[in-house]
Design a protein around this motif. Structure first.
Motif, short mmCIF file in Angstrom:
data_model
loop_
_atom_site.label_atom_id
_atom_site.label_comp_id
_atom_site.label_asym_id
_atom_site.label_seq_id
_atom_site.Cartn_x
_atom_site.Cartn_y
_atom_site.Cartn_z
N GLU A 41 1.04 -1.50 0.00
CA GLU A 41 -0.50 -0.22 -0.03
C GLU A 41 0.73 1.33 0.08
N LYS A 42 2.24 1.40 0.32
CA LYS A 42 2.77 2.49 0.68
C LYS A 42 3.43 2.61 -1.02
N ASP A 43 3.83 1.28 -1.72
CA ASP A 43 4.19 1.70 -3.03
C ASP A 43 3.20 2.21 -3.28
N ALA A 44 1.90 1.67 -3.68
CA ALA A 44 0.51 2.47 -4.44
C ALA A 44 0.70 3.90 -3.77
N SER A 45 0.39 4.12 -2.44
CA SER A 45 0.36 5.85 -2.40
C SER A 45 1.66 6.40 -3.20
N ALA A 46 2.94 5.73 -3.42
CA ALA A 46 3.43 6.96 -3.71
C ALA A 46 3.25 6.73 -4.87
N TYR A 47 3.27 5.76 -5.93
CA TYR A 47 2.54 5.84 -7.14
C TYR A 47 1.41 6.90 -7.82
N GLY A 48 0.78 6.89 -6.36
CA GLY A 48 -0.35 7.62 -6.79
C GLY A 48 0.32 9.88 -6.73
N THR A 49 1.08 9.82 -5.35
CA THR A 49 1.45 10.77 -5.30
C THR A 49 1.82 11.20 -6.87
N ASP A 50 3.04 10.25 -7.27
CA ASP A 50 3.69 10.87 -9.23
C ASP A 50 2.68 10.73 -9.66
N ILE A 51 1.23 9.84 -10.29
CA ILE A 51 0.65 10.49 -10.71
C ILE A 51 0.03 11.94 -10.44
N GLU A 52 -0.63 12.03 -9.12
CA GLU A 52 -0.94 13.98 -9.05
C GLU A 52 0.36 15.30 -9.42
N LEU A 53 1.50 14.92 -9.07
CA LEU A 53 2.46 15.70 -10.11
C LEU A 53 2.12 16.36 -11.31
N LEU A 54 2.38 14.52 -11.77
CA LEU A 54 2.22 14.32 -13.45
C LEU A 54 1.20 15.13 -14.09
N ALA A 55 0.08 14.85 -13.16
CA ALA A 55 -1.43 15.06 -13.82
C ALA A 55 -1.80 16.62 -13.88
N ALA A 56 -1.03 17.16 -12.42
CA ALA A 56 -1.43 19.12 -12.04
C ALA A 56 -0.51 19.62 -12.72
N HIS A 57 1.05 18.90 -13.67
CA HIS A 57 1.08 20.34 -14.45
C HIS A 57 0.96 19.84 -15.85
N GLY A 58 0.54 19.32 -16.01
CA GLY A 58 -0.70 18.60 -17.30
C GLY A 58 0.11 17.94 -17.99
N TYR A 59 1.03 17.35 -17.75
CA TYR A 59 1.84 16.39 -18.22
C TYR A 59 1.25 14.92 -18.52
N LEU A 60 0.03 14.39 -17.72
CA LEU A 60 -1.00 12.69 -17.38
C LEU A 60 -1.99 12.55 -18.98
N LYS A 61 -1.78 11.52 -19.96
CA LYS A 61 -2.74 11.51 -20.52
C LYS A 61 -3.36 10.21 -19.68
N SER A 62 -2.98 9.53 -19.53
CA SER A 62 -3.72 8.09 -19.07
C SER A 62 -2.50 7.55 -18.03
N VAL A 63 -3.04 6.25 -17.07
CA VAL A 63 -2.31 5.54 -16.75
C VAL A 63 -2.31 4.27 -16.85
N ASP A 64 -2.13 3.28 -17.07
CA ASP A 64 -2.10 1.45 -16.96
C ASP A 64 -2.11 0.63 -15.60
N VAL A 65 -2.37 0.04 -14.99
CA VAL A 65 -2.48 -0.67 -13.90
C VAL A 65 -2.76 -2.33 -14.29
N THR A 66 -1.81 -2.90 -14.85
CA THR A 66 -2.22 -4.11 -14.56
C THR A 66 -1.48 -5.49 -13.95
N LEU A 67 -1.79 -6.41 -13.48
CA LEU A 67 -1.98 -7.72 -12.46
C LEU A 67 -0.68 -8.17 -13.75
N MET A 68 0.57 -9.30 -13.33
CA MET A 68 1.04 -9.62 -14.21
C MET A 68 1.37 -11.30 -13.31
#
Length: 165
Positions: A41-68
């Protein structure tokens, strides 16, 4: 001071709106982490923080999450950024209780706008929790079947989730 972004005549949004929506994404990711035990869950939070930063700067188009598992895709979700949500009603996070597979792992891949250059990504490096780089991963999910989705929105900014199983 909060930055304000305008989408179209149908709506505008703030960085706060992006944060509201990305928290719903992060909640989904935490549920995936908890049910699969393939990510902390700590890693999930870290990914969320990064995605928020990228989105807030207008860089994000999509995020793909896959169970391999064993080199194959088992489940997947893709979150498409939508800056023109208009009347989209926001769903509650959920519907992502995926199976626990010993040896399984979670792949997170984001697509970005052309404004996110290698130099910009490097300059953001100290603010990011994860090390991001170019990916050649196939995120078409051609081996899986589309199985619905959800929408997350706040004012004029949202994410449309597509699910595959």
């Amino acid at each position: 001071m909060a930055a304000t972004y305008s989408a179209t005549a149908t709506g505008s949004f703030t960085v706060t709106d992006i944060g509201v929506v990305v928290r719903q994404f992060t909640t989904d990711l935490k549920m995936i982490a908890s049910s699969t035990r393939a990510m902390t869950e700590k890693d999930a939070s870290a990914y969320g923080t990064d995605i928020e930063l990228l989105a807030a700067h207008g860089y994000l188009k999509s995020v793909d999450v896959t169970l391999m598992f064993g080199g194959s895709e088992v489940r997947a979700v893709r979150y498409h950024v939508d800056e023109n949500t208009g009347a989209i009603k926001s769903s509650r996070p959920g519907g992502v209780l995926w199976p626990e597979l010993t040896g399984g792992w979670i792949r997170v891949v984001f697509t970005h706008t052309s404004d996110l250059t290698d130099a910009v990504l490097q300059s953001l490096g100290s603010k990011l929790n994860k090390t991001w780089g170019n990916s050649s991963a196939d995120t078409s999910h051609s081996s899986l079947t589309s199985s619905g989705g959800r929408t997350y929105a706040s004012n004029g900014w949202g994410m449309r989730r597509e699910d595959w199983s």
